[in-house]
Scaffold this motif. Structure first.
Motif, PDB file in Angstrom:
ATOM      1  N   SER A  93       0.836  -1.202   0.000  1.00 55.98           N
ATOM      2  CA  SER A  93       0.000   0.000   0.000  1.00 55.98           C
ATOM      3  C   SER A  93       0.871   1.253   0.000  1.00 55.98           C
ATOM      4  CB  SER A  93      -1.014  -0.012   1.147  1.00 55.98           C
ATOM      5  OG  SER A  93      -0.353   0.016   2.365  1.00 55.98           O
ATOM      6  N   ILE A  94       2.014   1.193   0.664  1.00 53.41           N
ATOM      7  CA  ILE A  94       2.926   2.354   0.613  1.00 53.41           C
ATOM      8  C   ILE A  94       3.385   2.570  -0.829  1.00 53.41           C
ATOM      9  CG2 ILE A  94       5.231   3.173   1.285  1.00 53.41           C
ATOM     10  CD1 ILE A  94       4.691   1.885   4.071  1.00 53.41           C
ATOM     11  N   LYS A  95       3.722   1.466  -1.513  1.00 54.75           N
ATOM     12  CA  LYS A  95       4.188   1.586  -2.909  1.00 54.75           C
ATOM     13  C   LYS A  95       3.103   2.160  -3.804  1.00 54.75           C
ATOM     14  CE  LYS A  95       7.782  -1.849  -3.379  1.00 54.75           C
ATOM     15  NZ  LYS A  95       7.605  -3.211  -2.891  1.00 54.75           N
ATOM     16  N   SER A  96       1.856   1.674  -3.635  1.00 53.18           N
ATOM     17  CA  SER A  96       0.829   2.101  -4.593  1.00 53.18           C
ATOM     18  C   SER A  96       0.201   3.442  -4.247  1.00 53.18           C
ATOM     19  CB  SER A  96      -0.245   1.030  -4.734  1.00 53.18           C
ATOM     20  OG  SER A  96      -0.773   0.705  -3.478  1.00 53.18           O
ATOM     21  N   HIS A  97       0.260   3.870  -3.006  1.00 53.89           N
ATOM     22  CA  HIS A  97      -0.463   5.091  -2.611  1.00 53.89           C
ATOM     23  C   HIS A  97       0.419   6.312  -2.388  1.00 53.89           C
ATOM     24  CE1 HIS A  97      -4.572   3.489  -2.193  1.00 53.89           C
ATOM     25  NE2 HIS A  97      -3.886   2.350  -2.193  1.00 53.89           N
ATOM     26  N   THR A  98       1.701   6.120  -2.369  1.00 51.92           N
ATOM     27  CA  THR A  98       2.580   7.283  -2.188  1.00 51.92           C
ATOM     28  C   THR A  98       2.786   7.928  -3.558  1.00 51.92           C
ATOM     29  OG1 THR A  98       3.636   6.073  -0.414  1.00 51.92           O
ATOM     30  CG2 THR A  98       4.728   8.077  -1.145  1.00 51.92           C
ATOM     31  N   VAL A  99       2.444   9.211  -3.657  1.00 55.54           N
ATOM     32  CA  VAL A  99       2.457   9.891  -4.958  1.00 55.54           C
ATOM     33  C   VAL A  99       3.370  11.110  -4.915  1.00 55.54           C
ATOM     34  CG1 VAL A  99       0.105   9.148  -5.564  1.00 55.54           C
ATOM     35  CG2 VAL A  99       0.438  11.303  -4.305  1.00 55.54           C
ATOM     36  N   ARG A 100       3.740  11.529  -6.104  1.00 57.37           N
ATOM     37  CA  ARG A 100       4.496  12.784  -6.246  1.00 57.37           C
ATOM     38  C   ARG A 100       3.460  13.875  -6.508  1.00 57.37           C
ATOM     39  NH1 ARG A 100       9.570  14.575  -8.472  1.00 57.37           N
ATOM     40  NH2 ARG A 100       9.148  16.450  -9.684  1.00 57.37           N
TER      41      ARG A 100
END
Ligand code: SAH
Length: 423
Positions: free
Chosen positions: A48-55
């Motif tokens: 979830s960190i990989k998919s939800h952390t955005v620039r």
């Protein structure tokens, strides 16, 4: 550093001003491109960190921050790191939690202190959205109020375990925000960092605050168990209470009542709508008398009443009390409740100004983040006008050091209080 698969969210032109000044909240109306994502709460923490952390970029494609994007949350985007070189991966979450605990360690960590319950993490004020973490002696309670915090809670448990090695870590979901964040009501227990079945023994615990004992039940109590945020105000209010007749409204388990008894008030009448709270308050008085922490006659100087504080204030006689304490729950949980809450704060304080003895004191509080200090003072001035009283502010009260106020996030100053004297 992030790889190229990280999604980019653009902010609408003109909506970036607060964000570049490190305000962490972005509502969906400020976002140019809405993205679909997998459900963060159904993935493991790492995914979830990989998919939800955005620039996050402005409309000219300039970097603003990295954030957590979740369209199911009532705050769609929560900014985390404003440094393009610092990507908020699971190591970041862990180090931020450990750093926040270390910042407070000198205040709560030493053995033999008169206080062993304390806030370790204060949400966005510690740059950690959705996390309120409190320590009660050897139990740590993690209260979750945002989807992001639920998704990364395994990392939080790991960090707390590494920093403090508590006997038990309990994780629960804040009932006020559960619905808007689409979270299940859920309680988890961890021992040595491993998820375990609910251990019976952890629920009841005797803790100390400023030398007074409190028997808490972390499972059935409000919030995480105790309102640590009033720690210093209890002492300041009680300094006025000697020889006074006090009315403690919204008393919960007796934070103010116990301190007033200790300060040798003449009497204190304590009112709350919760049976649980009054039961614990009775127990707390007994416990402190038994341990010589309160005078032996304390039980005779206090009355406990279950009731609605608005009605109690309306029905009491005038000129009976020298001091009225008003510490209601959050009357404006968000901006849409502000007007209704303003009326309620005004009503409570107007009635108290009318009823308290001439020259008497009112210790009044608002813990609604949506009403700032200036507004609260204005509401009190409306109350004084309607009550036809001249009123002094004799003391200005706020939050203790474990509930810091982050300059870029004014909402983190949520607890405002005044000791008023009605002339
Ligand atoms: N003063 C307390 C904390 C108060 S929290 C302390 O120092 O620890 C707010 C309390 O208000 C809760 O205990 C809740 O049960 C109570 N409450 C909420 N609405 C109420 C109402 N209308 N009348 C009486 N009590 C109420």
């Amino acid at each position: 550093m992030p790889n190229s698969t990280i999604k980019t969210i653009r902010i609408k032109r003109g909506k970036e001003k607060q964000l570049v000044r490190h305000h962490p909240w972005v509502f969906s109306g400020a976002i140019e491109n809405i993205e679909k994502m997998p459900d963060a709460c159904e993935q493991n923490a790492e995914d979830s960190i990989k998919s939800h952390t955005v620039r996050v970029e402005d409309s000219d494609h300039q970097f603003i921050a990295y954030g957590w994007y979740d369209e199911k949350s009532h705050i769609a985007l929560r900014l985390l790191s404003w440094d393009e070189q610092v990507f908020p991966d699971s190591r970041w979450w862990k180090s931020m939690i450990i750093a926040a605990i270390r910042r407070r360690y000198d205040w709560f960590g030493q053995k033999g202190r008169a206080t062993n319950m304390f806030r370790l993490i204060h949400g966005e004020a510690d740059m950690l959205p959705g996390f309120a973490i409190d320590i009660y002696k050897h139990i740590v309670v993690i209260q979750i109020s945002a989807r992001v915090a639920w998704a990364v809670r395994p990392t939080a448990v790991e960090a707390v375990e590494q920093a403090l090695r508590p006997q038990t870590i309990m994780v629960n979901v804040d009932s006020d925000l559960r619905r808007v964040e689409h979270l299940e009501s859920s309680v988890e227990y961890y021992c040595k960092g491993i998820l375990v079945e609910p251990p019976e023994i952890v629920h009841q615990i005797d803790c100390m605050e400023s030398g007074l004992l409190y028997r808490l039940n972390v499972r059935s109590s409000q919030k995480t168990g105790h309102y640590c945020d009033q720690r210093e105000n209890r002492i300041k209010v009680a300094q006025f209470a000697k020889n006074l007749k006090v009315l403690d409204l919204f008393c919960y388990t007796g934070g103010f009542t116990l301190h007033c008894l200790k300060s040798l008030c003449l009497s204190v009448d304590s009112v709350d709508s919760s049976d649980y709270a009054l039961g614990q308050l009775e127990e707390n008085i007994r416990l402190n008398v038994q341990n010589g922490r309160l005078p032996a006659d304390s039980g005779n100087r206090v009355t406990l009443t279950k009731g609605d504080c608005f009605e109690v204030l309306r029905s009491i006689e005038t000129d009976v009390y020298d001091m009225i304490i008003i510490d209601p729950p959050k009357l404006a949980p968000n901006r849409s409740h502000v007007e209704q809450a303003e009326r309620a704060y005004k009503d409570l304080n107007r009635l108290a100004m009318l009823k308290v003895k001439k020259g008497g004191y009112i210790a009044t509080f608002s813990c609604s983040g949506a009403i700032n200090r200036e507004k609260f003072a204005l509401i009190l001035s409306w109350a004084a006008k309607d009550a036809k009283k001249e009123v002094h502010i004799v003391s200005v009260l706020g939050q203790p050091n474990d509930h810091p106020i982050r300059l870029s996030f004014p909402e983190s100053e949520y607890l405002k209080g005044f000791i008023l004297q009605v002339l």
